[in-house]
Design a protein around this motif. Sequence first.
Motif, PDB file in Angstrom:
ATOM      1  N   ALA A 195     -16.212  -8.399   2.210  1.00 53.66           N
ATOM      2  CA  ALA A 195     -16.219  -9.448   3.228  1.00 53.66           C
ATOM      3  C   ALA A 195     -15.803 -10.782   2.628  1.00 53.66           C
ATOM      4  O   ALA A 195     -15.085 -11.573   3.258  1.00 53.66           O
ATOM      5  CB  ALA A 195     -17.615  -9.559   3.849  1.00 53.66           C
ATOM      6  N   GLN A 196     -16.234 -11.041   1.407  1.00 56.09           N
ATOM      7  CA  GLN A 196     -15.865 -12.282   0.740  1.00 56.09           C
ATOM      8  C   GLN A 196     -14.369 -12.330   0.452  1.00 56.09           C
ATOM      9  O   GLN A 196     -13.740 -13.386   0.520  1.00 56.09           O
ATOM     10  CB  GLN A 196     -16.668 -12.419  -0.551  1.00 56.09           C
ATOM     11  N   GLU A 197     -13.785 -11.172   0.146  1.00 58.26           N
ATOM     12  CA  GLU A 197     -12.341 -11.111  -0.094  1.00 58.26           C
ATOM     13  C   GLU A 197     -11.566 -11.389   1.187  1.00 58.26           C
ATOM     14  O   GLU A 197     -10.561 -12.107   1.182  1.00 58.26           O
ATOM     15  CB  GLU A 197     -11.960  -9.733  -0.647  1.00 58.26           C
ATOM     16  N   VAL A 198     -12.054 -10.825   2.313  1.00 56.67           N
ATOM     17  CA  VAL A 198     -11.426 -11.094   3.608  1.00 56.67           C
ATOM     18  C   VAL A 198     -11.468 -12.587   3.915  1.00 56.67           C
ATOM     19  O   VAL A 198     -10.475 -13.195   4.315  1.00 56.67           O
ATOM     20  CB  VAL A 198     -12.130 -10.299   4.727  1.00 56.67           C
ATOM     21  N   ARG A 199     -12.633 -13.177   3.717  1.00 55.56           N
ATOM     22  CA  ARG A 199     -12.795 -14.603   3.997  1.00 55.56           C
ATOM     23  C   ARG A 199     -11.888 -15.453   3.113  1.00 55.56           C
ATOM     24  O   ARG A 199     -11.302 -16.439   3.569  1.00 55.56           O
ATOM     25  CB  ARG A 199     -14.261 -15.016   3.810  1.00 55.56           C
ATOM     26  N   LYS A 200     -11.753 -15.078   1.849  1.00 57.96           N
ATOM     27  CA  LYS A 200     -10.915 -15.848   0.931  1.00 57.96           C
ATOM     28  C   LYS A 200      -9.460 -15.837   1.388  1.00 57.96           C
ATOM     29  O   LYS A 200      -8.784 -16.867   1.375  1.00 57.96           O
ATOM     30  CB  LYS A 200     -11.027 -15.273  -0.485  1.00 57.96           C
ATOM     31  N   ILE A 201      -8.978 -14.673   1.823  1.00 47.89           N
ATOM     32  CA  ILE A 201      -7.582 -14.575   2.252  1.00 47.89           C
ATOM     33  C   ILE A 201      -7.337 -15.386   3.522  1.00 47.89           C
ATOM     34  O   ILE A 201      -6.342 -16.110   3.625  1.00 47.89           O
ATOM     35  CB  ILE A 201      -7.192 -13.103   2.472  1.00 47.89           C
ATOM     36  N   ASP A 229       0.439 -10.188   4.704  1.00 50.19           N
ATOM     37  CA  ASP A 229       0.456  -9.155   5.735  1.00 50.19           C
ATOM     38  C   ASP A 229       0.164  -7.787   5.129  1.00 50.19           C
ATOM     39  O   ASP A 229      -0.636  -7.004   5.660  1.00 50.19           O
ATOM     40  CB  ASP A 229       1.819  -9.167   6.426  1.00 50.19           C
ATOM     41  N   GLU A 230       0.806  -7.498   4.003  1.00 52.18           N
ATOM     42  CA  GLU A 230       0.595  -6.208   3.341  1.00 52.18           C
ATOM     43  C   GLU A 230      -0.847  -6.068   2.858  1.00 52.18           C
ATOM     44  O   GLU A 230      -1.439  -4.993   2.937  1.00 52.18           O
ATOM     45  CB  GLU A 230       1.557  -6.069   2.165  1.00 52.18           C
ATOM     46  N   GLU A 231      -1.411  -7.160   2.364  1.00 50.00           N
ATOM     47  CA  GLU A 231      -2.783  -7.109   1.880  1.00 50.00           C
ATOM     48  C   GLU A 231      -3.767  -6.895   3.025  1.00 50.00           C
ATOM     49  O   GLU A 231      -4.740  -6.145   2.886  1.00 50.00           O
ATOM     50  CB  GLU A 231      -3.124  -8.392   1.125  1.00 50.00           C
ATOM     51  N   ILE A 232      -3.544  -7.540   4.153  1.00 54.08           N
ATOM     52  CA  ILE A 232      -4.431  -7.338   5.310  1.00 54.08           C
ATOM     53  C   ILE A 232      -4.338  -5.897   5.793  1.00 54.08           C
ATOM     54  O   ILE A 232      -5.347  -5.282   6.168  1.00 54.08           O
ATOM     55  CB  ILE A 232      -4.074  -8.322   6.435  1.00 54.08           C
ATOM     56  N   ALA A 233      -3.121  -5.327   5.776  1.00 57.86           N
ATOM     57  CA  ALA A 233      -2.955  -3.920   6.157  1.00 57.86           C
ATOM     58  C   ALA A 233      -3.732  -3.017   5.209  1.00 57.86           C
ATOM     59  O   ALA A 233      -4.380  -2.046   5.640  1.00 57.86           O
ATOM     60  CB  ALA A 233      -1.473  -3.561   6.160  1.00 57.86           C
ATOM     61  N   GLU A 234      -3.682  -3.330   3.907  1.00 61.65           N
ATOM     62  CA  GLU A 234      -4.429  -2.531   2.922  1.00 61.65           C
ATOM     63  C   GLU A 234      -5.927  -2.683   3.128  1.00 61.65           C
ATOM     64  O   GLU A 234      -6.687  -1.709   3.015  1.00 61.65           O
ATOM     65  CB  GLU A 234      -4.040  -2.982   1.519  1.00 61.65           C
ATOM     66  N   MET A 235      -6.366  -3.896   3.443  1.00 62.26           N
ATOM     67  CA  MET A 235      -7.781  -4.121   3.742  1.00 62.26           C
ATOM     68  C   MET A 235      -8.232  -3.258   4.912  1.00 62.26           C
ATOM     69  O   MET A 235      -9.296  -2.633   4.875  1.00 62.26           O
ATOM     70  CB  MET A 235      -8.003  -5.592   4.108  1.00 62.26           C
ATOM     71  N   ALA A 269     -11.484   1.076   6.955  1.00 60.24           N
ATOM     72  CA  ALA A 269     -11.532   2.267   7.809  1.00 60.24           C
ATOM     73  C   ALA A 269     -11.975   3.492   7.012  1.00 60.24           C
ATOM     74  O   ALA A 269     -12.680   4.370   7.528  1.00 60.24           O
ATOM     75  CB  ALA A 269     -10.172   2.518   8.444  1.00 60.24           C
ATOM     76  N   ALA A 270     -11.568   3.535   5.737  1.00 58.81           N
ATOM     77  CA  ALA A 270     -11.933   4.670   4.889  1.00 58.81           C
ATOM     78  C   ALA A 270     -13.294   4.481   4.221  1.00 58.81           C
ATOM     79  O   ALA A 270     -13.784   5.373   3.524  1.00 58.81           O
ATOM     80  CB  ALA A 270     -10.859   4.874   3.818  1.00 58.81           C
ATOM     81  N   GLY A 271     -13.896   3.311   4.430  1.00 55.70           N
ATOM     82  CA  GLY A 271     -15.178   3.031   3.803  1.00 55.70           C
ATOM     83  C   GLY A 271     -15.075   2.740   2.325  1.00 55.70           C
ATOM     84  O   GLY A 271     -16.073   2.739   1.599  1.00 55.70           O
ATOM     85  N   ASP A 272     -13.859   2.475   1.836  1.00 51.30           N
ATOM     86  CA  ASP A 272     -13.638   2.233   0.417  1.00 51.30           C
ATOM     87  C   ASP A 272     -13.761   0.746   0.113  1.00 51.30           C
ATOM     88  O   ASP A 272     -12.805   0.069  -0.244  1.00 51.30           O
ATOM     89  CB  ASP A 272     -12.256   2.751   0.019  1.00 51.30           C
ATOM     90  N   LEU A 273     -14.969   0.226   0.241  1.00 50.25           N
ATOM     91  CA  LEU A 273     -15.185  -1.208   0.078  1.00 50.25           C
ATOM     92  C   LEU A 273     -15.053  -1.642  -1.380  1.00 50.25           C
ATOM     93  O   LEU A 273     -14.670  -2.778  -1.659  1.00 50.25           O
ATOM     94  CB  LEU A 273     -16.569  -1.591   0.616  1.00 50.25           C
ATOM     95  N   ASP A 274     -15.378  -0.742  -2.315  1.00 49.67           N
ATOM     96  CA  ASP A 274     -15.234  -1.102  -3.723  1.00 49.67           C
ATOM     97  C   ASP A 274     -13.777  -1.349  -4.064  1.00 49.67           C
ATOM     98  O   ASP A 274     -13.440  -2.299  -4.779  1.00 49.67           O
ATOM     99  CB  ASP A 274     -15.796   0.010  -4.616  1.00 49.67           C
ATOM    100  N   SER A 275     -12.890  -0.494  -3.538  1.00 39.62           N
ATOM    101  CA  SER A 275     -11.464  -0.670  -3.785  1.00 39.62           C
ATOM    102  C   SER A 275     -10.971  -1.968  -3.189  1.00 39.62           C
ATOM    103  O   SER A 275     -10.191  -2.702  -3.806  1.00 39.62           O
ATOM    104  CB  SER A 275     -10.677   0.502  -3.194  1.00 39.62           C
ATOM    105  N   LEU A 276     -11.434  -2.293  -1.988  1.00 33.90           N
ATOM    106  CA  LEU A 276     -11.018  -3.523  -1.327  1.00 33.90           C
ATOM    107  C   LEU A 276     -11.467  -4.740  -2.117  1.00 33.90           C
ATOM    108  O   LEU A 276     -10.728  -5.710  -2.279  1.00 33.90           O
ATOM    109  CB  LEU A 276     -11.607  -3.567   0.084  1.00 33.90           C
ATOM    110  N   ALA A 277     -12.689  -4.698  -2.622  1.00 29.42           N
ATOM    111  CA  ALA A 277     -13.251  -5.859  -3.317  1.00 29.42           C
ATOM    112  C   ALA A 277     -12.571  -6.126  -4.643  1.00 29.42           C
ATOM    113  O   ALA A 277     -12.556  -7.261  -5.120  1.00 29.42           O
ATOM    114  CB  ALA A 277     -14.744  -5.662  -3.530  1.00 29.42           C
TER     115      ALA A 277
END
Length: 238
Positions: free
Chosen positions: A153-159, A201-207, A212-220
Amino acid sequence: MTDVDRQIERSSELLHRLSPQAQRLAHRARQRKRAFFIKKIGRVIMAGGAILIASVIFGLAVGPIGSSGFLVALGLFIAAALLLLIYPQYPEASTETLVNTDLKYLPAQTEVWLSSQRKALPAPAANQLDQIGLRLETLGPQLQTLDPREPAAQEVRKILTEHLPDLVNGYKRVPETLRRERQSNGQTPDQQLTEGLKLIDEEIAEMTRNIAAGDLDSLATQGKFLELKYRDPEGMRD
């Protein structure tokens, strides 16, 4: 301004008007404003109902309110209606309001901010901005249940509150006469802006895929979404 510049400007304006993504986002913006106004009308109706009920109770407990009482109640209703119709005003998004926006509402507010920025951008960048807006449509529902304390969530907010506004605002600070001139890196500020928006745009798509896959560690732990020159607004002046 030369004839070529005027033609480019007219072509850019045409692209702005015809972009399907822009039309869709504009439609969503109108829907939000309409919903906001309908809520105001609902509050006015509730205020009128409350005044009517209070008048009836007063009439039953004390006695008929008479013509003077009716005028007082009418005056109260008019004052309340005017106040509720004027305030609160429709919230216009800014870089400051984005920072303070709750995570679950952040994509929608970012979309509003994007809509207000596109006119100041060249057509390719504006179209890329529209694409990001559409990405946020998918990201928004996913954030409704995401814990704001999660690193993801912090990564989303930063972007959405730092990197995206920094990129757009950095470009807007570049004088218009320099925006189509090649810099030391071989790109124009127009091209840098478009490339930077494409990376976001590409990063938001990856997020979106990771959430969706529940892979929050990868996102962070992702750190590849922007090169240094796109994170640095002053990099456009190099």
